[in-house]
Enzyme design. Sequence first.
Site, short mmCIF file in Angstrom:
data_model
loop_
_atom_site.label_atom_id
_atom_site.label_comp_id
_atom_site.label_asym_id
_atom_site.label_seq_id
_atom_site.Cartn_x
_atom_site.Cartn_y
_atom_site.Cartn_z
N ASN A 354 7.79 -0.31 3.29
CA ASN A 354 6.51 -0.07 2.64
C ASN A 354 6.74 0.05 1.14
O ASN A 354 7.77 0.57 0.70
CB ASN A 354 5.87 1.22 3.16
CG ASN A 354 4.43 1.39 2.71
OD1 ASN A 354 3.80 0.45 2.23
ND2 ASN A 354 3.90 2.59 2.85
N HIS A 355 5.79 -0.43 0.38
CA HIS A 355 5.86 -0.24 -1.06
C HIS A 355 5.71 1.24 -1.39
O HIS A 355 4.97 1.96 -0.71
CB HIS A 355 4.75 -1.04 -1.75
CG HIS A 355 4.88 -2.52 -1.55
ND1 HIS A 355 3.78 -3.35 -1.44
CD2 HIS A 355 5.97 -3.32 -1.46
CE1 HIS A 355 4.19 -4.60 -1.29
NE2 HIS A 355 5.52 -4.60 -1.28
N ASN A 539 -0.29 1.55 1.10
CA ASN A 539 -0.68 1.30 2.49
C ASN A 539 -0.37 -0.15 2.85
O ASN A 539 -1.23 -0.92 3.26
CB ASN A 539 -2.16 1.63 2.66
CG ASN A 539 -2.41 3.11 2.51
OD1 ASN A 539 -1.87 3.92 3.27
ND2 ASN A 539 -3.18 3.50 1.53
N HIS A 540 0.90 -0.49 2.65
CA HIS A 540 1.40 -1.84 2.94
C HIS A 540 2.55 -1.76 3.95
O HIS A 540 3.55 -2.45 3.84
CB HIS A 540 1.89 -2.51 1.64
CG HIS A 540 0.81 -2.68 0.62
ND1 HIS A 540 1.09 -2.88 -0.72
CD2 HIS A 540 -0.54 -2.71 0.72
CE1 HIS A 540 -0.05 -3.01 -1.40
NE2 HIS A 540 -1.05 -2.90 -0.53
N GLN A 541 2.39 -0.92 4.95
CA GLN A 541 3.44 -0.74 5.95
C GLN A 541 3.69 -2.05 6.71
O GLN A 541 2.74 -2.76 7.03
CB GLN A 541 3.05 0.36 6.93
CG GLN A 541 2.90 1.74 6.31
CD GLN A 541 1.52 2.05 5.80
OE1 GLN A 541 0.72 1.16 5.59
NE2 GLN A 541 1.23 3.33 5.59
#
Length: 607
Positions: A354-355, A539-541
Amino acid sequence: MSSCGCTNPLNYGPYLANNCGGNSFVLFMALVDAIIRNTCDIGDVCGRVHAWKQPRDEYDYIVIGGGTGGSAVTGRLAENKTHKVLLIEAGPDEPETYQVPGLILSYFTNPLLDWNYRTTDEPVACQGTNGSCLWLRAKMLGGCSVINGMMFIVGIPPDFDKRWKGEGNPGWGWDDVLPFFKKFENNLQIELYSHRYHGVKGPVTISTQYYVPALAEAVIQGAKEAGFPISQDLNGENYLGFAIPQSYIEDGVRVSMAKAYLRPQRLNNNLDVMLNSTATRILINKQKKAYAVQFIYNNTTYTVRARKEIILAAGTINSPKILLQSGVGPKDALDKVGIEQIHNLPGVGNNLTNHVAFGLTYWINSTVESISVTWKTLTDYLNSRTGPLASSGLPITGRIYTKYATPEDPDIQLYFQVSSRKCSRTGDPDEDVDPKQPKSITISAVNLHPKSRGRITLKSANPLDPPVMVGNYLTVKEDEDRVLDGIRLVQRLVNSTTLKDTWKFTYADKVYGECGDKYSFNTDEYWRCAIRHTTDPENHQASTLRMGPVSDKWSVVDQKLRVIGIKNLRVADASAMPVVTTGNINAAIIMMAERCADFIKHSKIQV
């Protein structure tokens, strides 16, 4: 009969006033809600899919999860009228009010629409919240395409050539995936861009947001002064620099993937949609063939068979959770909760990427118009689709690089968010506002190439319990190094003449636990402490069911998105990404779902 002239049996979620904490908000916010819900070209109540109350016994295809990937793959499968398709979604349809870009914050953390997930036991990050990071994860038709910032970013060629194809996934290079990006795109401003990189016939409408405030142009000017490159198109040949990107928007209204892919198929009698239905497990026989799905709707458990394939698209957190509940995954994790292992795949729930970011907040010139719900912003939006409510934030971003990266493979993205107020008591623009108090902007420096890896596992055998989530943010020191360098890039931008002198950017002193007591302000040590204290996970999981070569024990799906060792089961969401892409990931998820549907179209059923 709805006021828009159609039968409208559904309730599309909670009301705005329910999210505003206090009776004093009810009157005005209820009025705003009613106006938007009855503005037919915004709420689109007559174009919505109809929810089923009871499923049929059997379908050709069953899709679990109606988010970005699930909506896209379902819509494509339903185009073939000979196929019976079931979509199972844990939440309701998206609220009409969420179609307004400026209402992006309205329902965050609402348990009816948000899973409200939190990580636990973070060894390094989120120390200001006791090692627990908040993850906003949508629970509604359309998924996170309903609550995201709407930025249309496809990633960069090195993502696919180097980190996907180059790591053992043939057929996933840039030249392989670009046709599928173009396939779903309907670019309304193609005259400003290039047909080489953009499509015009797809279901997903793309254009710039209707409201671009002067501050966005000022940031572009400041970036020029600070020596940063400017890009006309971050999805084209020049993917480095600052830009006002295009968004998922049409006529000033958000385009979710439910709107793009499902609503056009709403009249098909071959598509059934079960809302508020929680999938509990996939049934797999002794021949290791997935043949049915169990789910709970209205306190009743249903078992529905799939004649052809099951497509898992419940997202990076819930897709591995469902596989584990089905007995697919590492034996030790299953033994801990008393679930019998059916198939050994050690990678299930592991390899989470994730970022990770850190945001700096600045006071700015008080003349900047914030994103607030007032009579003026509401009427501006309703009458001409302009003003702050026509934008999901400050529509600008910058993709740049630190000393740990190169211009060809940048590692930092800057996000900008101006101060906002999601609720109003009276609709007066000056309500509760101190005219002497300046407005603020937060600039987040996002590490696009994280090395840390987290995990998803089960808390118990109860499918209604949330999973155990550990992000493991910043456990690899290089991740912190990149974020620190990103902070220095933000400071370089803010020190430009336009932002510092004209817009009066002034750092808003914040307290990060004991960091100010331990270290001198603005030293590297101070910022490292602050990053660990107030970590900002994006929220880039991704990657919890990572695509990879069958020979790699950590791979979960193969290059056709099939779960390794299980027949007739595929994955069509971000969990299958080998690694997270360089930027917002929604477009890459759509591309993967398009490919999944294409693979199914050309496949033979495994018996």
